[in-house]
Design a protein around this motif. Structure first.
Motif: not given
Length: 87
Positions: A10-32
């Motif tokens: 849960r993002a701090t108020p008003g930062r949901g779009a920023e958290l969404l962008a952050w999560a989408r930019a994260q890479t994983l060590d491996g391909v699900p």
């Protein structure tokens, strides 16, 4: 076996779009098998990843975002698939 990892924050108020962008930019060590990202009211972001692995396998997970971006620690759950149903 298919294992699904669930990551929810849960993002701090008003930062949901920023958290969404952050999560989408994260890479994983491996391909699900699949990765899906969701957003919901209340500045919540959910990421699901599906893996072909034993339930207790050591699987890569998204990290914790910076504490300034979220209101609490990330919630994480692990699920084992018991099949799918199509309409």
């Amino acid at each position: 076996m298919t294992v699904t990892l669930m990551w929810e924050a849960r993002a701090t108020p008003g930062r949901g779009a920023e958290l969404l962008a952050w999560a989408r930019a994260q890479t994983l060590d491996g391909v699900p098998l699949r990765r899906e990202t969701f957003a919901a009211p209340g500045d919540r972001v959910l990421v699901l990843t599906w893996w072909d692995a034993p339930y207790d396998a050591d699987l890569p997970e998204l990290p914790e975002p910076g504490s300034d971006l979220v209101t609490r620690q990330v919630h994480r759950w692990r699920f084992a698939s018991h099949g799918t149903q199509d309409r």
